[in-house]
Design an enzyme around this catalytic site. Structure first.
Site, mmCIF file in Angstrom:
data_model
loop_
_atom_site.group_PDB
_atom_site.id
_atom_site.type_symbol
_atom_site.label_atom_id
_atom_site.label_comp_id
_atom_site.label_asym_id
_atom_site.label_seq_id
_atom_site.Cartn_x
_atom_site.Cartn_y
_atom_site.Cartn_z
ATOM 1 N N GLY A 107 0.786 -1.232 0.000
ATOM 2 C CA GLY A 107 0.000 0.000 0.000
ATOM 3 C C GLY A 107 0.815 1.278 0.000
ATOM 4 O O GLY A 107 0.332 2.325 -0.424
ATOM 5 N N ASP A 143 0.908 3.373 4.240
ATOM 6 C CA ASP A 143 -0.172 4.142 3.627
ATOM 7 C C ASP A 143 -1.161 4.645 4.664
ATOM 8 O O ASP A 143 -1.537 5.805 4.656
ATOM 9 C CB ASP A 143 -0.881 3.308 2.547
ATOM 10 C CG ASP A 143 -1.326 1.919 3.028
ATOM 11 O OD1 ASP A 143 -1.052 1.548 4.188
ATOM 12 O OD2 ASP A 143 -1.943 1.180 2.231
ATOM 13 N N ASP A 188 -4.817 2.227 10.607
ATOM 14 C CA ASP A 188 -6.220 1.915 10.863
ATOM 15 C C ASP A 188 -6.296 1.358 12.283
ATOM 16 O O ASP A 188 -6.255 2.110 13.252
ATOM 17 C CB ASP A 188 -6.689 0.939 9.774
ATOM 18 C CG ASP A 188 -8.170 0.618 9.838
ATOM 19 O OD1 ASP A 188 -8.908 1.329 10.526
ATOM 20 O OD2 ASP A 188 -8.611 -0.350 9.188
ATOM 21 N N SER A 189 -6.338 0.029 12.439
ATOM 22 C CA SER A 189 -6.394 -0.542 13.786
ATOM 23 C C SER A 189 -5.019 -0.539 14.455
ATOM 24 O O SER A 189 -4.912 -0.718 15.664
ATOM 25 C CB SER A 189 -6.910 -1.976 13.714
ATOM 26 O OG SER A 189 -5.915 -2.816 13.177
ATOM 27 N N GLY A 190 -3.961 -0.394 13.656
ATOM 28 C CA GLY A 190 -2.604 -0.328 14.198
ATOM 29 C C GLY A 190 -1.887 -1.666 14.259
ATOM 30 O O GLY A 190 -0.713 -1.713 14.600
ATOM 31 N N THR A 240 -0.774 -3.621 11.916
ATOM 32 C CA THR A 240 0.352 -3.691 10.980
ATOM 33 C C THR A 240 1.569 -2.960 11.526
ATOM 34 O O THR A 240 2.676 -3.497 11.567
ATOM 35 C CB THR A 240 -0.060 -3.067 9.622
ATOM 36 O OG1 THR A 240 -1.206 -3.770 9.139
ATOM 37 C CG2 THR A 240 1.071 -3.141 8.614
ATOM 38 N N LEU A 241 1.369 -1.705 11.960
ATOM 39 C CA LEU A 241 2.508 -0.919 12.434
ATOM 40 C C LEU A 241 3.084 -1.484 13.714
ATOM 41 O O LEU A 241 4.296 -1.484 13.920
ATOM 42 C CB LEU A 241 2.100 0.540 12.628
ATOM 43 C CG LEU A 241 2.029 1.325 11.318
ATOM 44 C CD1 LEU A 241 1.465 2.709 11.557
ATOM 45 C CD2 LEU A 241 3.423 1.410 10.691
ATOM 46 N N LYS A 252 -6.821 6.957 10.625
ATOM 47 C CA LYS A 252 -8.240 7.006 11.021
ATOM 48 C C LYS A 252 -8.271 7.154 12.535
ATOM 49 O O LYS A 252 -8.159 6.155 13.257
ATOM 50 C CB LYS A 252 -8.956 5.715 10.603
ATOM 51 C CG LYS A 252 -9.018 5.488 9.103
ATOM 52 C CD LYS A 252 -9.725 4.168 8.778
ATOM 53 C CE LYS A 252 -9.686 3.881 7.291
ATOM 54 N NZ LYS A 252 -10.188 2.515 6.968
ATOM 55 N N ARG A 282 -5.175 0.660 -6.879
ATOM 56 C CA ARG A 282 -3.963 1.306 -6.347
ATOM 57 C C ARG A 282 -3.498 2.441 -7.258
ATOM 58 O O ARG A 282 -2.852 3.377 -6.811
ATOM 59 C CB ARG A 282 -2.812 0.295 -6.225
ATOM 60 C CG ARG A 282 -3.034 -0.782 -5.174
ATOM 61 C CD ARG A 282 -1.716 -1.489 -4.873
ATOM 62 N NE ARG A 282 -1.898 -2.773 -4.218
ATOM 63 C CZ ARG A 282 -2.098 -2.947 -2.914
ATOM 64 N NH1 ARG A 282 -2.188 -1.899 -2.119
ATOM 65 N NH2 ARG A 282 -2.237 -4.150 -2.406
HETATM 66 P P1 IMP Z 1 -4.139 -1.817 10.440
HETATM 67 O O1 IMP Z 1 -3.186 -2.949 10.640
HETATM 68 O O2 IMP Z 1 -5.543 -2.145 10.866
HETATM 69 O O3 IMP Z 1 -3.666 -0.480 10.983
HETATM 70 O O4 IMP Z 1 -4.311 -1.639 8.900
HETATM 71 C C1 IMP Z 1 -3.302 -1.200 8.153
HETATM 72 C C2 IMP Z 1 -3.310 -1.835 6.787
HETATM 73 O O5 IMP Z 1 -4.622 -2.222 6.344
HETATM 74 C C3 IMP Z 1 -2.830 -0.778 5.861
HETATM 75 O O6 IMP Z 1 -1.444 -0.955 5.638
HETATM 76 C C4 IMP Z 1 -3.657 -0.998 4.634
HETATM 77 O O7 IMP Z 1 -2.969 -1.848 3.770
HETATM 78 C C5 IMP Z 1 -4.915 -1.687 5.090
HETATM 79 N N1 IMP Z 1 -6.032 -0.732 5.229
HETATM 80 C C6 IMP Z 1 -6.558 -0.241 6.366
HETATM 81 N N2 IMP Z 1 -7.561 0.619 6.116
HETATM 82 C C7 IMP Z 1 -7.650 0.684 4.770
HETATM 83 C C8 IMP Z 1 -8.508 1.431 3.861
HETATM 84 O O8 IMP Z 1 -9.380 2.238 4.231
HETATM 85 N N3 IMP Z 1 -8.287 1.222 2.551
HETATM 86 C C9 IMP Z 1 -7.338 0.371 2.063
HETATM 87 N N4 IMP Z 1 -6.527 -0.327 2.868
HETATM 88 C C10 IMP Z 1 -6.686 -0.178 4.199
HETATM 89 MG MG MG Z 2 -0.823 -2.072 3.775
#
Ligand code: IMP
Ligand code: MG
Length: 176
Positions: free
Chosen positions: A41, A97, A100-102, A104-105, A128, A162
């Site tokens: 992303g 990119d 969101d929920s965190g 991944t980071l 978000k 993308r």
């Molecule tokens: P997290 O692990 O929930 O923070 O999500 C992070 C990953 O989910 C990002 O690196 C994105 O690849 C994907 N993601 C989260 N929200 C979105 C969205 O609104 N659109 C597209 N990809 C998303």
């Molecule tokens: Mg991603």
């Protein structure tokens, strides 16, 4: 697209500002900076960001993380590509990119810490705030957005969109 949230021009302007801010922080750092983009992303953001950041000693090391399914269990992640470069003793900037929920980071930050870098900072284009956990440290944020599923500028839905140059919300019928 149902709605465009951020137009390409707006994104470009903000990426330029972020690049300046980040560039200033690491300028004069003799060992330089290793950027760790989270695939896939972050690729468009990465490409634009680093070309606005003329830094003589910049390296890139890749990681790829997937969320299980399409938001199946938020926060649950899996490492698909392990770090492709050596970051021991180096200054590291993680680039993603969207926060969101965190999940991944959190995974990438802890994965990279184990390699004993000199420092770790994190930059995301989007956040978000409704979902992002308050204890997760992020140093650079492009835009805070509503809790909507967005695509474009690197962000996908099921692998698609993308290459859409703006960031927007898909029309209901286009998702699944
Ligand atoms: P997290 O692990 O929930 O923070 O999500 C992070 C990953 O989910 C990002 O690196 C994105 O690849 C994907 N993601 C989260 N929200 C979105 C969205 O609104 N659109 C597209 N990809 C998303
Ligand atoms: Mg991603």
């Amino acid at each position: 697209m149902d709605r465009v949230l951020l137009r390409a021009e707006q994104i470009k302007q903000r990426v330029h500002e972020l690049a300046e801010e980040i560039g200033k922080l690491y300028e004069g750092e003799p060992s330089g900076l290793t950027i760790v983009p989270i695939l896939s992303g972050s690729i468009i953001f990465l490409a634009d960001l680093i070309r606005e950041m003329p830094m003589p000693r910049m390296r890139i090391a890749l990681v790829q993380i997937s969320s299980y399914g399409q938001r199946a269990t938020p926060g649950e992640t899996k490492t698909l590509i392990n770090l492709t470069g050596d970051i021991r003793g180096r200054h590291v900037l993680i680039v993603d990119d969207i926060l969101d929920s965190g999940g991944t980071l959190r995974r990438v930050q802890s994965m990279l810490s184990a390699h004993k870098p000199a420092s770790i900072r994190t930059a995301v284009l989007l956040r978000k705030p409704a979902k992002a956990p308050s204890d997760l440290k992020v140093d650079f944020i492009g835009f805070d957005i509503e809790d909507l599923f967005v695509v474009g500028y690197g962000l996908d839905y099921a692998g698609l969109y993308r290459n859409y140059p703006h960031i927007g919300v898909l029309k209901a019928g286009m998702m699944g």
